[in-house]
Structure formats: C-alpha cells, structure tokens
Design a protein around this motif. Structure first.
Motif, PDB file in Angstrom:
ATOM      1  N   SER A  86      16.067 -43.504 -56.490  1.00  0.00           N
ATOM      2  CA  SER A  86      16.423 -42.092 -56.560  1.00  0.00           C
ATOM      3  C   SER A  86      16.314 -41.425 -55.187  1.00  0.00           C
ATOM      4  N   GLU A  87      17.203 -40.485 -54.938  1.00  0.00           N
ATOM      5  CA  GLU A  87      17.127 -39.670 -53.725  1.00  0.00           C
ATOM      6  C   GLU A  87      16.003 -38.637 -53.833  1.00  0.00           C
ATOM      7  N   ASN A  88      15.605 -38.314 -55.045  1.00  0.00           N
ATOM      8  CA  ASN A  88      14.553 -37.343 -55.291  1.00  0.00           C
ATOM      9  C   ASN A  88      13.191 -38.014 -55.091  1.00  0.00           C
ATOM     10  N   LYS A  89      12.434 -37.548 -54.105  1.00  0.00           N
ATOM     11  CA  LYS A  89      11.160 -38.179 -53.782  1.00  0.00           C
ATOM     12  C   LYS A  89      10.170 -38.108 -54.933  1.00  0.00           C
ATOM     13  N   SER A  90      10.182 -37.038 -55.699  1.00  0.00           N
ATOM     14  CA  SER A  90       9.254 -36.921 -56.831  1.00  0.00           C
ATOM     15  C   SER A  90       9.554 -37.968 -57.897  1.00  0.00           C
ATOM     16  N   VAL A  91      10.821 -38.175 -58.169  1.00  0.00           N
ATOM     17  CA  VAL A  91      11.219 -39.192 -59.155  1.00  0.00           C
ATOM     18  C   VAL A  91      10.865 -40.577 -58.633  1.00  0.00           C
ATOM     19  N   ARG A  92      11.190 -40.817 -57.360  1.00  0.00           N
ATOM     20  CA  ARG A  92      10.899 -42.117 -56.738  1.00  0.00           C
ATOM     21  C   ARG A  92       9.388 -42.380 -56.728  1.00  0.00           C
ATOM     22  N   SER A  93       8.594 -41.355 -56.412  1.00  0.00           N
ATOM     23  CA  SER A  93       7.136 -41.504 -56.385  1.00  0.00           C
ATOM     24  C   SER A  93       6.593 -41.842 -57.765  1.00  0.00           C
ATOM     25  N   ALA A  94       7.108 -41.169 -58.793  1.00  0.00           N
ATOM     26  CA  ALA A  94       6.652 -41.444 -60.159  1.00  0.00           C
ATOM     27  C   ALA A  94       7.018 -42.875 -60.562  1.00  0.00           C
ATOM     28  N   ALA A  95       8.233 -43.293 -60.237  1.00  0.00           N
ATOM     29  CA  ALA A  95       8.658 -44.658 -60.564  1.00  0.00           C
ATOM     30  C   ALA A  95       7.806 -45.674 -59.808  1.00  0.00           C
ATOM     31  N   ALA A  96       7.540 -45.413 -58.533  1.00  0.00           N
ATOM     32  CA  ALA A  96       6.748 -46.336 -57.725  1.00  0.00           C
ATOM     33  C   ALA A  96       5.321 -46.438 -58.260  1.00  0.00           C
ATOM     34  N   ARG A  97       4.736 -45.318 -58.649  1.00  0.00           N
ATOM     35  CA  ARG A  97       3.376 -45.347 -59.208  1.00  0.00           C
ATOM     36  C   ARG A  97       3.346 -46.129 -60.519  1.00  0.00           C
ATOM     37  N   ASN A  98       4.360 -45.925 -61.353  1.00  0.00           N
ATOM     38  CA  ASN A  98       4.406 -46.659 -62.621  1.00  0.00           C
ATOM     39  C   ASN A  98       4.565 -48.159 -62.371  1.00  0.00           C
ATOM     40  N   LEU A  99       5.440 -48.526 -61.456  1.00  0.00           N
ATOM     41  CA  LEU A  99       5.619 -49.944 -61.139  1.00  0.00           C
ATOM     42  C   LEU A  99       4.356 -50.543 -60.520  1.00  0.00           C
ATOM     43  N   ASP A 102       9.507 -59.345 -58.709  1.00  0.00           N
ATOM     44  CA  ASP A 102      10.527 -58.304 -58.855  1.00  0.00           C
ATOM     45  C   ASP A 102       9.939 -56.913 -58.645  1.00  0.00           C
ATOM     46  N   VAL A 103       8.717 -56.713 -59.103  1.00  0.00           N
ATOM     47  CA  VAL A 103       8.038 -55.424 -58.907  1.00  0.00           C
ATOM     48  C   VAL A 103       7.756 -55.222 -57.426  1.00  0.00           C
ATOM     49  N   VAL A 104       7.234 -56.239 -56.778  1.00  0.00           N
ATOM     50  CA  VAL A 104       6.926 -56.133 -55.349  1.00  0.00           C
ATOM     51  C   VAL A 104       8.205 -55.867 -54.555  1.00  0.00           C
ATOM     52  N   ARG A 105       9.267 -56.582 -54.877  1.00  0.00           N
ATOM     53  CA  ARG A 105      10.545 -56.418 -54.176  1.00  0.00           C
ATOM     54  C   ARG A 105      11.052 -54.971 -54.304  1.00  0.00           C
ATOM     55  N   ALA A 106      10.900 -54.379 -55.465  1.00  0.00           N
ATOM     56  CA  ALA A 106      11.351 -53.001 -55.681  1.00  0.00           C
ATOM     57  C   ALA A 106      10.557 -52.003 -54.847  1.00  0.00           C
ATOM     58  N   LEU A 107       9.304 -52.363 -54.499  1.00  0.00           N
ATOM     59  CA  LEU A 107       8.432 -51.446 -53.773  1.00  0.00           C
ATOM     60  C   LEU A 107       8.379 -51.719 -52.273  1.00  0.00           C
ATOM     61  N   LEU A 108       9.102 -52.711 -51.778  1.00  0.00           N
ATOM     62  CA  LEU A 108       9.067 -53.057 -50.355  1.00  0.00           C
ATOM     63  C   LEU A 108       9.422 -51.908 -49.405  1.00  0.00           C
ATOM     64  N   PRO A 109      10.348 -51.006 -49.749  1.00  0.00           N
ATOM     65  CA  PRO A 109      10.630 -49.904 -48.813  1.00  0.00           C
ATOM     66  C   PRO A 109       9.393 -49.085 -48.457  1.00  0.00           C
ATOM     67  N   TRP A 110       8.401 -49.081 -49.321  1.00  0.00           N
ATOM     68  CA  TRP A 110       7.178 -48.312 -49.107  1.00  0.00           C
ATOM     69  C   TRP A 110       6.348 -48.886 -47.959  1.00  0.00           C
ATOM     70  N   LEU A 111       6.501 -50.172 -47.664  1.00  0.00           N
ATOM     71  CA  LEU A 111       5.752 -50.759 -46.557  1.00  0.00           C
ATOM     72  C   LEU A 111       6.280 -50.277 -45.212  1.00  0.00           C
ATOM     73  N   GLU A 112       7.599 -50.202 -45.094  1.00  0.00           N
ATOM     74  CA  GLU A 112       8.187 -49.776 -43.823  1.00  0.00           C
ATOM     75  C   GLU A 112       8.099 -48.274 -43.616  1.00  0.00           C
ATOM     76  N   ASP A 113       8.090 -47.513 -44.703  1.00  0.00           N
ATOM     77  CA  ASP A 113       8.077 -46.055 -44.612  1.00  0.00           C
ATOM     78  C   ASP A 113       6.993 -45.489 -45.535  1.00  0.00           C
ATOM     79  N   ALA A 114       5.871 -45.101 -44.941  1.00  0.00           N
ATOM     80  CA  ALA A 114       4.743 -44.590 -45.724  1.00  0.00           C
ATOM     81  C   ALA A 114       5.108 -43.336 -46.514  1.00  0.00           C
ATOM     82  N   LYS A 115       6.146 -42.617 -46.086  1.00  0.00           N
ATOM     83  CA  LYS A 115       6.546 -41.379 -46.753  1.00  0.00           C
ATOM     84  C   LYS A 115       7.633 -41.602 -47.799  1.00  0.00           C
ATOM     85  N   TRP A 116       7.990 -42.854 -48.047  1.00  0.00           N
ATOM     86  CA  TRP A 116       9.021 -43.180 -49.029  1.00  0.00           C
ATOM     87  C   TRP A 116       8.632 -42.665 -50.408  1.00  0.00           C
ATOM     88  N   ALA A 117       7.338 -42.719 -50.725  1.00  0.00           N
ATOM     89  CA  ALA A 117       6.808 -42.197 -51.988  1.00  0.00           C
ATOM     90  C   ALA A 117       5.407 -41.667 -51.718  1.00  0.00           C
TER      91      ALA A 117
END
Length: 169
Positions: free
Chosen positions: A3-16, A26-41
């Motif tokens: 999602s482009e919406n950070k709140s939605v993305r953050s909620a999804a990332a926390r749930n995953l 598959d869960v780790v792969r979905a969350l990989l953007p968070w490693l490169e960008d601490a503000k992703w969620a």
C-alpha cells in the motif's frame, strides 16, 4: 504491505511480523523493504530485528542489500557520566533545570544480528561493507566480522594462508 498508505502498510507489516518466529520465508520476503528503509513502516516492538534474526535461518539473496543497510544503521543516544554519587546528583539536578551534560554516542543496534544473517547468506556482495567496518570494531565484534567474511568468500586463498602462518609464528 504494498500500500502507498503508510498507516495501512504499517498495520500489515505488524500483523505479518507476528508470524516471523515461524521463520516463513514468504513473510520475511514481504517485509524486506523495511530493512533498507527504517521509515517504510512504523516500528513498535522490534520487528526489524525480528526480520534480521529470521534471516539467520535461511538463504535469501534479495535480503543482502537490506542487511548491509541494517549493518551500517547508526543511532545516537545520550550517555550520562555516572562516575560518582555527586555526578548522579549533579546530572539529576541538571536534568530538572534542563542543563544536562550528556555525552552523545553512536551505536549500531542491528550490527550483531545483521552480521549473523549475512554469514548465513554467504553472499560476496557483503564483502566490501564487511571490509569497511572491520578496522573500526572491537575484538568481540571483529571475530564475527572475520567469520562472516569467510562465509561470504571475502578472503583470498593467499590471505587465508598468510593468516595461518601468522598464527603459527
């Protein structure tokens, strides 16, 4: 998580992230953007460290750039000099009136976990970053960096022989 919406993305990332202890790739792969960008969620409970820790258990080549970013992520914190009881009292008084004499220091909160995860990846793309941090680390961390360099093919045969000869002398 797309999602482009950070709140939605953050909620999804926390749930995953609640599934990370199961070490599902598959869960780790979905969350990989968070490693490169601490503000992703928005992080609320150490989820980024959990991603890095999960990467210690399987190889995922696409994780290496994010692990390198986490390896070098620096945070500054304030240290209070607590050499004596008078310093404790002085610092407490200074904090009350807002004139604290703190010493800010930098540290790398994800480095140790990222080193272990990079060792599991065995990817030569990590070698330049590992060689860059090697001279600036303490002994306890240096051993892990050398282990990770070995796993990633970061030492030539000549360097390995030279090290063995040095130890033998």
């Amino acid at each position: 998580v797309n999602s482009e919406n950070k709140s939605v993305r953050s909620a999804a990332a926390r749930n995953l992230s609640t599934l990370l202890p199961q070490k599902n790739p598959d869960v780790v792969r979905a969350l990989l953007p968070w490693l490169e960008d601490a503000k992703w969620a928005r992080e609320v409970g150490g989820e980024r460290r959990m991603i890095i820790d999960a990467l210690q258990h399987f190889q995922m080549p696409e994780s290496v750039p994010g692990l390198i970013a986490a390896l070098n992520e620096k945070v500054t914190r304030e240290n209070f000099p607590l050499n004596s009881n008078s310093n404790v009292m002085s610092n407490s008084a200074n904090m009350i009136v807002g004139t604290s004499s703190t010493q800010p220091t930098a540290y790398y909160p994800y480095r140790y976990s990222a080193l272990n995860a990079l060792a599991a990846q065995k990817d030569s793309r990590a070698v330049p970053a590992l060689r860059a941090i090697l001279p600036e680390t303490d002994d306890y961390e240096r051993r892990l960096i050398v282990k990770t360099l070995l796993a990633c093919g970061g030492f030539s045969a000549a360097e390995q022989v030279e090290a063995l000869e040095s130890v033998a002398r």
